[in-house]
Design a protein around this motif. Structure first.
Motif, short mmCIF file in Angstrom:
data_model
loop_
_atom_site.label_atom_id
_atom_site.label_comp_id
_atom_site.label_asym_id
_atom_site.label_seq_id
_atom_site.Cartn_x
_atom_site.Cartn_y
_atom_site.Cartn_z
N LEU A 69 -38.75 12.91 13.61
CA LEU A 69 -37.42 12.34 13.39
C LEU A 69 -36.74 13.01 12.21
O LEU A 69 -37.40 13.43 11.25
CB LEU A 69 -37.55 10.84 13.11
N GLU A 70 -35.43 13.10 12.24
CA GLU A 70 -34.66 13.70 11.14
C GLU A 70 -34.91 12.98 9.83
O GLU A 70 -34.99 13.59 8.77
CB GLU A 70 -33.17 13.66 11.49
N LYS A 71 -35.06 11.67 9.89
CA LYS A 71 -35.31 10.87 8.70
C LYS A 71 -36.65 11.26 8.06
O LYS A 71 -36.78 11.26 6.84
CB LYS A 71 -35.32 9.38 9.08
N VAL A 72 -37.63 11.61 8.88
CA VAL A 72 -38.94 12.02 8.38
C VAL A 72 -38.85 13.38 7.70
O VAL A 72 -39.51 13.62 6.70
CB VAL A 72 -39.98 12.05 9.53
N ILE A 73 -38.04 14.27 8.19
CA ILE A 73 -37.85 15.58 7.57
C ILE A 73 -37.10 15.43 6.25
O ILE A 73 -37.39 16.12 5.27
CB ILE A 73 -37.08 16.52 8.52
N HIS A 74 -36.16 14.52 6.20
CA HIS A 74 -35.34 14.32 5.01
C HIS A 74 -36.16 13.79 3.82
O HIS A 74 -35.97 14.24 2.69
CB HIS A 74 -34.18 13.39 5.32
N GLN A 75 -37.04 12.83 4.07
CA GLN A 75 -37.78 12.18 2.98
C GLN A 75 -38.64 13.15 2.18
O GLN A 75 -38.58 13.16 0.95
CB GLN A 75 -38.62 11.02 3.53
N PRO A 76 -39.47 14.03 2.79
CA PRO A 76 -40.21 14.99 1.98
C PRO A 76 -39.30 15.95 1.21
O PRO A 76 -39.61 16.34 0.09
CB PRO A 76 -41.06 15.76 2.99
N ASN A 77 -38.17 16.32 1.80
CA ASN A 77 -37.23 17.19 1.09
C ASN A 77 -36.69 16.52 -0.17
O ASN A 77 -36.53 17.17 -1.20
CB ASN A 77 -36.07 17.60 2.00
N VAL A 78 -36.42 15.23 -0.11
CA VAL A 78 -35.97 14.49 -1.29
C VAL A 78 -37.07 14.49 -2.35
O VAL A 78 -36.82 14.75 -3.53
CB VAL A 78 -35.58 13.04 -0.92
#
Length: 113
Positions: A69-78
């Motif tokens: 999910l896009e949300k899963v990719i976003h969290q590690p980037n943060v």
């Protein structure tokens, strides 16, 4: 025999659609790694090496096995951007460059994360 959702080789498996909650172990694993490194004591170069070599490689297997999910990719980037920029007295410091630009290859003006 285990019940669903379960994990096989680090990838969450469920009978239906995989939810964000199924990826929490990955996010927790990244947080624990960063907490153990004491980012405030590391130079920017050493943080960059850790992000490039260790932290950014952790979700790769998962992204190759499952449609993430896009949300899963976003969290590690943060988490990675906060680790690189450092922590201030009241939380993460100001990010002077957008993460999309930092993530570019070095030949394109990024830092290759």
């Amino acid at each position: 025999m285990s019940s669903f959702p379960c994990s096989y080789l680090g990838a969450p498996i469920s009978p239906g659609r995989v939810s964000y909650r199924d990826f929490e172990p990955l996010i927790t694993k990244i947080r624990k790694k960063m907490d153990g490194w004491k980012g405030a004591l590391l130079s920017a170069e050493r943080k960059l090496i850790l992000v490039r070599r260790v932290l950014s490689s952790m979700p790769i297997h998962l992204m190759m096995v499952i449609a993430v999910l896009e949300k899963v990719i976003h969290q590690p980037n943060v988490l990675l951007s906060n680790f690189l920029c450092g922590q201030g007295e009241f939380g993460p410091k100001k990010h002077w460059i957008a993460w999309k630009k930092i993530g570019r290859p070095t030949g394109e003006g990024g830092i290759g994360v």
